[in-house]
Design a protein around this motif. Structure first.
Motif, PDB file in Angstrom:
ATOM      1  N   LYS A 157     -13.641   9.334   6.343  1.00 39.30           N
ATOM      2  CA  LYS A 157     -13.079  10.067   4.925  1.00 39.30           C
ATOM      3  C   LYS A 157     -13.934  11.099   4.423  1.00 39.30           C
ATOM      4  CE  LYS A 157      -9.608   7.218   4.621  1.00 39.30           C
ATOM      5  NZ  LYS A 157      -9.823   5.774   4.098  1.00 39.30           N
ATOM      6  N   GLN A 167       0.827   4.025  -2.935  1.00 39.21           N
ATOM      7  CA  GLN A 167       0.709   5.543  -2.702  1.00 39.21           C
ATOM      8  C   GLN A 167       1.959   6.245  -3.236  1.00 39.21           C
ATOM      9  OE1 GLN A 167      -0.296   6.277   1.371  1.00 39.21           O
ATOM     10  NE2 GLN A 167      -1.707   4.467   1.380  1.00 39.21           N
ATOM     11  N   GLY A 201     -10.644  -0.948   2.377  1.00 41.04           N
ATOM     12  CA  GLY A 201      -9.730   0.269   2.571  1.00 41.04           C
ATOM     13  C   GLY A 201      -9.227   0.675   1.267  1.00 41.04           C
ATOM     14  N   MET A 202      -8.948  -0.188   0.388  1.00 40.43           N
ATOM     15  CA  MET A 202      -8.760   0.262  -1.090  1.00 40.43           C
ATOM     16  C   MET A 202      -9.785   1.101  -1.898  1.00 40.43           C
ATOM     17  SD  MET A 202      -9.621  -0.278  -4.548  1.00 40.43           S
ATOM     18  CE  MET A 202      -9.816  -1.990  -5.101  1.00 40.43           C
ATOM     19  N   ASP A 215     -15.573   4.025   8.597  1.00 39.77           N
ATOM     20  CA  ASP A 215     -14.666   4.422   7.612  1.00 39.77           C
ATOM     21  C   ASP A 215     -14.950   5.657   6.532  1.00 39.77           C
ATOM     22  OD1 ASP A 215     -11.871   4.579   6.684  1.00 39.77           O
ATOM     23  OD2 ASP A 215     -12.193   3.272   5.402  1.00 39.77           O
ATOM     24  N   SER A 243     -12.069   2.482  -0.153  1.00 41.16           N
ATOM     25  CA  SER A 243     -12.408   4.247   0.472  1.00 41.16           C
ATOM     26  C   SER A 243     -11.241   5.140   0.185  1.00 41.16           C
ATOM     27  CB  SER A 243     -12.642   4.075   1.999  1.00 41.16           C
ATOM     28  OG  SER A 243     -11.438   4.071   2.767  1.00 41.16           O
ATOM     29  N   ASN A 244     -10.093   4.609   0.058  1.00 40.27           N
ATOM     30  CA  ASN A 244      -8.795   5.393  -0.479  1.00 40.27           C
ATOM     31  C   ASN A 244      -9.048   5.850  -1.945  1.00 40.27           C
ATOM     32  OD1 ASN A 244      -7.393   5.083   1.915  1.00 40.27           O
ATOM     33  ND2 ASN A 244      -6.406   3.334   1.296  1.00 40.27           N
ATOM     34  N   ASN A 247       0.715  -1.237  -0.088  1.00 40.25           N
ATOM     35  CA  ASN A 247       0.115   0.222  -0.162  1.00 40.25           C
ATOM     36  C   ASN A 247       0.870   1.193  -0.103  1.00 40.25           C
ATOM     37  OD1 ASN A 247      -2.436  -1.480  -0.123  1.00 40.25           O
ATOM     38  ND2 ASN A 247      -2.608  -1.439   2.197  1.00 40.25           N
ATOM     39  N   THR A 303     -11.707   8.694  -1.757  1.00 41.88           N
ATOM     40  CA  THR A 303     -11.351   9.781  -1.150  1.00 41.88           C
ATOM     41  C   THR A 303     -10.331  10.666  -2.245  1.00 41.88           C
ATOM     42  OG1 THR A 303     -11.231   8.739   0.606  1.00 41.88           O
ATOM     43  CG2 THR A 303      -9.894  10.664   0.690  1.00 41.88           C
ATOM     44  N   HIS A 304      -9.354   9.749  -2.986  1.00 41.76           N
ATOM     45  CA  HIS A 304      -8.395  10.013  -3.828  1.00 41.76           C
ATOM     46  C   HIS A 304      -8.859  10.975  -4.964  1.00 41.76           C
ATOM     47  CE1 HIS A 304      -4.750  10.691  -5.947  1.00 41.76           C
ATOM     48  NE2 HIS A 304      -5.498   9.990  -7.191  1.00 41.76           N
TER      49      HIS A 304
END
Lengths: 89, 98, 89, 98, 98, 89
Positions: D33, B36, C26-27, D29, C29-30, B32, C33-34
């Motif tokens: 966010k 990133q 997690g991926m 979560d 939600s990232n 991860n 967000t991104h």
């Protein structure tokens, strides 16, 4: 903490060890990410050039030194906070 | 963490599973972080097209390689520091050579 | 991993499945967000405008493509590292 | 995971609790966010006053709405990709429509 | 969370361990946040040398002290808010004075 | 959730309480970090100066107000999403 029995203390201890390992892993990956991000910006080569390697070394050294100093301040604060607290914690 | 395995003759099931899990967690975390870091370095955030163009692809490949180098370098430095400080503990980080 | 018994393997497997689901979350939600952060900057409307929707689509597509490429490099590195390690790991 | 529920006739208590927990985790979560994203977009970091003024309030409302749109869009795209790749697995993400 | 301990006469082992663990987690988290914040404020990212110079050291000390002040201030404000809202629940955050 | 027995519900509930505490801790540490980062930039003194203290107060107040407003929007969205979903979730 004081309210735990001996066997509870042991279980707590073993969890803390795993947690410490996890903490160490987290620190490691943050350190890698931070020093990579700070020191590497040139993607015309596939391997680190000398300038980047040196930067990473200084970055790690400085991070460890800073971390130690911050750790000292943090412990002083924790100690101070426990003395102030009415319940003695 | 129980160096040399003294004091605990056999790790329990729970402990072995926890160790295997932790190894997986570290690998996942590293992936991860790599992703990133290299998306940030190589992919501009304007998103004018959906494909990875040639320059971006090459950048990603080199970025991944350099990230890996940094990982190795940091691991080396931490192990040297631990060896200098703790004596026998050198190499105690030892998860897959990291 | 090699030292686990069959029932330990099963327990480990089931935890890994839950972990994979968590990773996927997690991926997700990232990614949201991104792509939101990169593509949306105008708050004069309540819904996405076409330009923003298109940007999000390209962002997701590019993220997936980049992720796949990085995943390939990562696996090559992992394989290489295991071959180098003296204990064969 | 474990599509169609074959192979595991009944999920155990632990599994059902874990699933319910995971659903909660995703919602939490997502809220975190959303909050971070919209505070960053709508609230300047100078903090000259403690109240949310009218413009900031409107910005937050629209930001939340657009964040939600992006969530839906990303979910749609991932499901389309999964369907294209895995065939029957389309829709397998299925947590509350996400 | 179970104010006054009513309804649950004795916390179980698992609960006591979980509470002790949570206290450790908060302390660790706070240390990590402090470290990140003060490294960012005090250490330039050029890394021209490996040592912490005098100015950086002084900055770190003051930064840690101010971070701690902010922690106390935020804790105070949240407790005041909780007291205003929930009445008796004031002080319920109570982890080591935070 | 609907498929859980009474004892499963209790276990779930107790986990949720721990999780809530954890969430609160996370919120607290994010709030401290954010307000510190936004309000404190001067390291010529060891303690907060009045300007910084005031900024932190407004930062916390604004964060809580923003958080509440975002929470309302979020709940509306969740409710809307459950109504739209074919299975009624």
């Amino acid at each position: 903490m004081e309210g735990l029995s001996a066997s509870e203390q042991r279980e707590f201890q073993s969890r803390m060890e795993r947690k410490q390992m996890k903490e160490f892993m987290g620190m490691f990956s943050n350190l890698v990410t931070h020093c990579f991000d700070s020191c590497v910006d040139n993607f015309t080569t596939k391997s680190l050039v000398q300038r980047e390697t040196d930067c990473v070394s200084r970055c790690v050294q400085k991070f460890m030194a800073g971390s130690e100093r911050i750790g000292q301040r943090f412990q002083e604060q924790q100690a101070q906070m426990m003395n102030q607290s009415p319940t003695g914690r | 963490m129980s160096m040399f395995g003294l004091g605990r003759p056999q790790p329990s099931s729970a402990e072995k599973i926890a160790a295997a899990e932790q190894e997986m967690d570290l690998i996942t975390d590293m992936f991860n972080k790599l992703q990133q870091a290299c998306m940030k370095k190589c992919i501009p955030r304007e998103y004018r097209e959906g494909e990875i163009n040639k320059a971006e692809g090459v950048c990603i490949d080199r970025c991944a390689s350099k990230f890996f180098d940094v990982q190795m370098k940091v691991s080396e430095l931490l192990q040297a520091e631990a060896a200098a400080k703790g004596g026998a503990a050198g190499g105690g980080f030892g998860i897959g050579g990291m």
